[in-house]
Design a protein around this motif. Sequence first.
Motif, short mmCIF file in Angstrom:
data_model
loop_
_atom_site.label_atom_id
_atom_site.label_comp_id
_atom_site.label_asym_id
_atom_site.label_seq_id
_atom_site.Cartn_x
_atom_site.Cartn_y
_atom_site.Cartn_z
N ASN A 74 -6.84 -11.98 -3.20
CA ASN A 74 -5.78 -13.00 -3.03
C ASN A 74 -4.46 -12.41 -2.55
OD1 ASN A 74 -7.41 -15.21 -3.72
ND2 ASN A 74 -7.06 -14.86 -5.90
N ILE A 75 -4.56 -11.45 -1.66
CA ILE A 75 -3.37 -10.87 -1.04
C ILE A 75 -3.24 -11.52 0.34
CG2 ILE A 75 -2.35 -8.77 -0.09
CD1 ILE A 75 -3.90 -7.23 -2.33
N ALA A 76 -2.11 -12.18 0.57
CA ALA A 76 -1.89 -12.87 1.83
C ALA A 76 -1.49 -11.87 2.91
CB ALA A 76 -0.79 -13.91 1.66
N VAL A 77 -2.20 -11.89 4.02
CA VAL A 77 -1.83 -11.04 5.15
C VAL A 77 -0.69 -11.72 5.88
CG1 VAL A 77 -2.62 -10.07 7.35
CG2 VAL A 77 -4.15 -10.07 5.36
N THR A 78 0.45 -11.03 5.98
CA THR A 78 1.64 -11.61 6.60
C THR A 78 1.89 -11.10 8.01
OG1 THR A 78 3.01 -9.92 5.55
CG2 THR A 78 2.77 -12.02 4.39
N ASP A 79 1.31 -9.95 8.34
CA ASP A 79 1.51 -9.38 9.67
C ASP A 79 0.37 -8.40 9.94
OD1 ASP A 79 2.84 -9.00 12.10
OD2 ASP A 79 4.02 -7.32 11.32
N MET A 80 -0.07 -8.37 11.19
CA MET A 80 -1.14 -7.45 11.56
C MET A 80 -0.94 -7.07 13.02
SD MET A 80 -5.27 -7.91 11.09
CE MET A 80 -5.17 -9.62 11.50
N ASN A 81 -0.83 -5.76 13.26
CA ASN A 81 -0.60 -5.28 14.62
C ASN A 81 -1.56 -4.17 14.95
OD1 ASN A 81 1.81 -6.83 15.25
ND2 ASN A 81 2.80 -5.57 13.68
N GLU A 82 -2.14 -4.25 16.13
CA GLU A 82 -2.97 -3.15 16.63
C GLU A 82 -2.02 -2.09 17.17
OE1 GLU A 82 -7.14 -2.51 19.02
OE2 GLU A 82 -6.03 -4.37 19.31
N THR A 83 -2.26 -0.85 16.78
CA THR A 83 -1.43 0.26 17.23
C THR A 83 -2.30 1.21 18.04
OG1 THR A 83 -1.89 1.57 15.25
CG2 THR A 83 0.02 0.09 15.16
N LYS A 84 -1.66 2.21 18.64
CA LYS A 84 -2.45 3.16 19.43
C LYS A 84 -3.51 3.85 18.58
CE LYS A 84 -2.21 6.94 22.64
NZ LYS A 84 -1.42 7.79 23.49
N PRO A 85 -3.16 4.32 17.36
CA PRO A 85 -4.21 4.97 16.57
C PRO A 85 -5.08 4.01 15.76
CG PRO A 85 -2.10 5.28 15.48
CD PRO A 85 -1.83 4.56 16.78
N GLY A 86 -4.71 2.73 15.64
CA GLY A 86 -5.52 1.83 14.82
C GLY A 86 -4.88 0.50 14.54
N TRP A 87 -4.59 0.24 13.25
CA TRP A 87 -4.04 -1.04 12.81
C TRP A 87 -2.96 -0.82 11.76
CZ3 TRP A 87 -5.21 -5.77 14.79
CH2 TRP A 87 -6.37 -5.86 15.57
N LYS A 88 -1.96 -1.71 11.74
CA LYS A 88 -0.99 -1.81 10.64
C LYS A 88 -1.10 -3.23 10.12
CE LYS A 88 2.14 1.80 11.78
NZ LYS A 88 3.36 2.38 11.39
N ILE A 89 -1.36 -3.33 8.82
CA ILE A 89 -1.54 -4.63 8.18
C ILE A 89 -0.52 -4.74 7.05
CG2 ILE A 89 -3.14 -6.12 6.92
CD1 ILE A 89 -5.41 -4.36 8.22
N LYS A 90 0.19 -5.84 7.01
CA LYS A 90 1.15 -6.09 5.93
C LYS A 90 0.66 -7.29 5.13
CE LYS A 90 5.26 -4.19 8.10
NZ LYS A 90 5.52 -3.14 7.15
N GLY A 91 0.82 -7.20 3.83
CA GLY A 91 0.42 -8.29 2.96
C GLY A 91 1.43 -8.47 1.85
N THR A 92 1.25 -9.55 1.11
CA THR A 92 2.18 -9.83 0.02
C THR A 92 1.48 -10.61 -1.10
OG1 THR A 92 4.39 -10.67 -0.52
CG2 THR A 92 3.07 -12.00 0.97
N THR A 93 2.01 -10.42 -2.30
CA THR A 93 1.64 -11.24 -3.46
C THR A 93 2.95 -11.79 -4.02
OG1 THR A 93 1.84 -9.50 -5.13
CG2 THR A 93 -0.26 -9.64 -3.97
N ASP A 94 2.89 -12.41 -5.17
CA ASP A 94 4.12 -12.91 -5.78
C ASP A 94 5.09 -11.80 -6.15
OD1 ASP A 94 3.18 -15.50 -5.58
OD2 ASP A 94 2.45 -15.58 -7.64
#
Length: 142
Positions: A74-94
Motif C-alpha cells: 500500500n505504498i503509493a507510487v508518486t513519480d517514476m522516471n526511466e534513467t540511463k542506468p535504470g529507473w527512479k521510483i518515488k513513493g509515499t505513505t502517510d
Amino acid sequence: MCQMKKIKLKLFCHIFTLSVIITVSGCASLAMTAGGVVASAGVEHSLSGIAQKTFTASIDDVHSATLRGLEHMNIAVTDMNETKPGWKIKGTTDTRNIDVELEKITSNATRMQVIVTKHDDIFFKDSSTATEIIVQTAHLMD
C-alpha cells in the motif's frame, strides 16, 4: 588490614573485567545474530540506513516486481522516471517517503537501492521498511 584491602581491590578488578568481557561478547553475539538474519535475506545496509541488493534478474523483471511489491505494501507510487542506468521510483505513505533506484548492471543483474525517510525528518532513515520493500520484491520474483 592493608593487605586485605589489596586483595579486595584485586578481586573487584577481576570481577569487573570479567563482567565487561561477558557483556561485550554478549553484544557481539547479538550483533552477529542480527547481521546473520539480514545477510540471509541478501540485503546490505549502510551505516546511513540505506538498504540495497543486487538481483540476478533483468531490470525489467526487477522493475515489475518492485511495482507489485510497493502496491502490495500500500505504498503509493508518486513519480517514476526511466534513467540511463535504470529507473527512479518515488513513493509515499502517510508517514514515509520512499526512494527506489534500480540500476542495470548487466542484462541479467540489477542493483536495487531503497531509502525510506519520515515526512517530517529527512535525517531519519527507516532501514526496516527499506529492507521489507527489497524482501517483498525478491519474494515476488520467485
